[in-house]
Design an enzyme around this catalytic site. Structure first.
Site, PDB file in Angstrom:
ATOM      1  CE  LYS A  77       4.240  -3.465   9.325  1.00 62.79           C
ATOM      2  NZ  LYS A  77       3.368  -4.626   9.166  1.00 62.79           N
ATOM      3  CB  ILE A 130      -0.913   0.034   1.253  1.00 63.01           C
ATOM      4  CG1 ILE A 130      -1.740  -1.245   1.361  1.00 63.01           C
ATOM      5  CG2 ILE A 130      -1.797   1.261   1.238  1.00 63.01           C
ATOM      6  CD1 ILE A 130      -2.527  -1.357   2.656  1.00 63.01           C
TER       7      ILE A 130
HETATM    8  N1  HSE Z   1       4.349  -9.559   9.932  1.00 64.15           N
HETATM    9  C1  HSE Z   1       3.874  -8.474   9.146  1.00 64.15           C
HETATM   10  C2  HSE Z   1       2.343  -8.534   9.113  1.00 64.15           C
HETATM   11  C3  HSE Z   1       4.458  -8.556   7.745  1.00 64.15           C
HETATM   12  O1  HSE Z   1       1.751  -9.515   9.531  1.00 64.15           O
HETATM   13  O2  HSE Z   1       1.735  -7.562   8.683  1.00 64.15           O
HETATM   14  C4  HSE Z   1       4.350  -7.269   6.987  1.00 64.15           C
HETATM   15  O3  HSE Z   1       5.039  -6.235   7.577  1.00 64.15           O
END
Ligand code: HSE
Ligand code: NDP
Length: 443
Positions: free
Chosen positions: A206, A137
């Protein structure tokens, strides 16, 4: 037209994502070169073990275990190893040797991003990281460029695919958390260390990256409030379903005024939350991600798609390759990350949101009034109360006092006030247990 020399690309890592990047560069490098105005040459691929099985056919002569030597002489270095070390040292080596760098490594950026961005700025290099948040994305470039002239007020959404898959299976099939996690593990959705996903570390990394970019503020990873999904039970998921909600692991980044000082700040948090089933986030199924963004001028925006997967993530990495290669052709220094606003990150106790509290209580006269008074004494306004007879009471009086289940929805309240209310309820003689406390978002 000026003929530009080939741009030399070094790839570090050929696992789920790296193998797809190598394969796409080998198959489509010529076409991508046309878009850039210069040839793109994959000069080598560093791996840990030359004999590891690979999902892509990478010519043996491109593989090496000597990442340091591969980096020297490259124009662009792509880091797809993961983890903190040696990824950090290799990226610093790459920047110091004059390369632009690309990474999908959210753990590294959330932990050492400040150092890496500073070194890149000093050297006039660029660090690209579109794949680090929500994989395929496009969210980093919109925040960095398209919305650079706007004021971001709030970002919230689902940024971890594997926990969304687990919660979605629990909701759709009524299976236990353990069973859903077992399936996710079998399908390879979870990180090698599943606690990174399940305990919310991946989503917190994130969230820190998104909030830093959106609010022009350095966000230490430790300042992100983090709760994972390991405490979410099938009972909570079923109760949410019956009440018209779905449980999702949310990342929320928002501007907030400190309720005590009135000063501007931000809140960055990751936790399970109840979302109305008819909210667009309620319709994000499987391993997908969705990010909502509210900007002062642009208004609400929504980004949706694959939040993981080798090929999908490779798309974002290759977008960065084209950007980096174009910059090489055009020249000029990289664009620095800005943390000029330097806003304080406020603790969760200062956040205001709605809650749903589930209690097992003694089913006696006056109990409801005593419970209600605990809420009002702590300044938490009750919006709705639902009572049902507990299974524990089904055996009759000889099995002990009758109990009831109370599900109490609140109006918006401060987290500190809600926590104090919950502590008082837990200590109350009429409360058998507080079985669930969930924040409610998206209403
Ligand atoms: N482990 C991460 C998830 C992978 O499940 O979104 C993508 O960053
Ligand atoms: P993998 O574990 O599948 O691959 C890691 C690769 O790095 C392997 O090829 C491994 O070599 C290589 N490697 C490990 N250590 C070294 C070292 N010291 N020197 C050289 N090579 C090394 O990881 P992924 O591809 O899944 O993830 C890569 C990055 O992308 C991570 O930062 C991850 O968080 C991020 N990401 C991943 C997504 C996904 O869906 N998988 C989505 C979004 C981001 P060998 O093969 O020989 O073992």
């Amino acid at each position: 037209m000026i003929e530009y020399r080939n741009i030399r690309i070094a790839l570090l890592g050929a696992g789920s994502v790296g193998a797809e990047v190598a394969s796409l560069l080998l198959e489509q490098g010529e076409e991508l070169g046309e878009r850039v105005g210069a040839g793109l040459e994959l000069v080598g691929v560093a791996v840990r073990d030359l004999d590891s099985p690979r999902t892509a056919d990478i010519p043996r002569e491109l593989l090496t275990t000597d990442a340091e030597s591969l980096i020297l002489g490259a124009d662009i270095v792509i880091e797809l190893i993961g983890g903190l070390e040696p990824a950090r040292s290799l990226l610093l080596t790459a920047l110091n040797s004059g390369a632009d760098v690309i990474t999908a490594n959210k753990a590294l950026l959330a932990t050492h991003g400040h150092e890496l961005f500073e070194v890149a700025e000093q050297l006039g290099a660029q660090l690209y990281y579109e794949a680090a948040v929500a994989a395929a994305i496009p969210i980093i470039r919109p925040l960095r460029e398209s919305l650079a002239g706007d004021r971001i007020e709030r970002i919230y959404g689902i940024v971890n695919g594997s926990t969304n898959y687990i919660l979605d299976r629990m909701d759709a099939e009524g299976i236990s958390a353990e069973e859903a996690q077992r399936v996710a593990l079998e399908l390879g959705y979870l990180e090698a260390d599943p606690t990174l996903d399940v305990e919310g570390h991946d989503a917190a990394q994130k969230a820190a990256i998104l909030a830093g970019l959106a609010f022009h503020t350095a966000i230490p990873l430790e300042s992100v409030h983090r709760e994972g999904i390991s405490g979410v039970t099938q009972e909570q998921v079923s109760a949410a379903r019956a009440a018209g909600f779905v449980v999702k692991l949310l990342a929320v980044c928002e501007r907030l005024q400190d309720p005590d000082t009135g000063e501007d700040g931000v809140s960055v948090r990751v936790h399970p939350a109840l979302i109305p089933r008819d909210h667009p986030l309620g319709a994000v199924h499987g391993g997908n991600n969705a990010v909502f963004l509210e900007a002062a001028a642009a208004g609400p925006l929504m980004f949706y798609g694959a939040g993981a997967g080798g090929l999908q993530t490779a798309s974002a990495v290759l977008g960065d390759v084209v950007s980096a290669a174009r910059r090489h052709v055009i020249g000029g220094p990289g664009v620095a990350e800005s943390t000029h606003a330097n806003l304080p990150v406020l603790p969760i106790s200062k956040v205001t949101t709605r809650y749903q509290v589930t209690l097992e209580v003694r089913d006696e006269p006056g109990v409801l009034a005593r419970i209600a008074s605990e809420f009002s004494e702590h300044g938490v306004s009750v919006e709705a109360v639902q009572q049902s007879v507990s299974a524990a009471a089904a055996g009759g009086p000889e099995d002990g006092p009758a109990t009831a289940t109370l599900v109490i929805g609140t109006h918006a309240a401060r987290e500190a006030a809600l926590s104090a209310t919950v502590a008082a309820l837990e200590a109350s003689a009429v409360v058998e247990s507080v079985s669930s406390v969930l924040r409610v978002e998206g209403t």
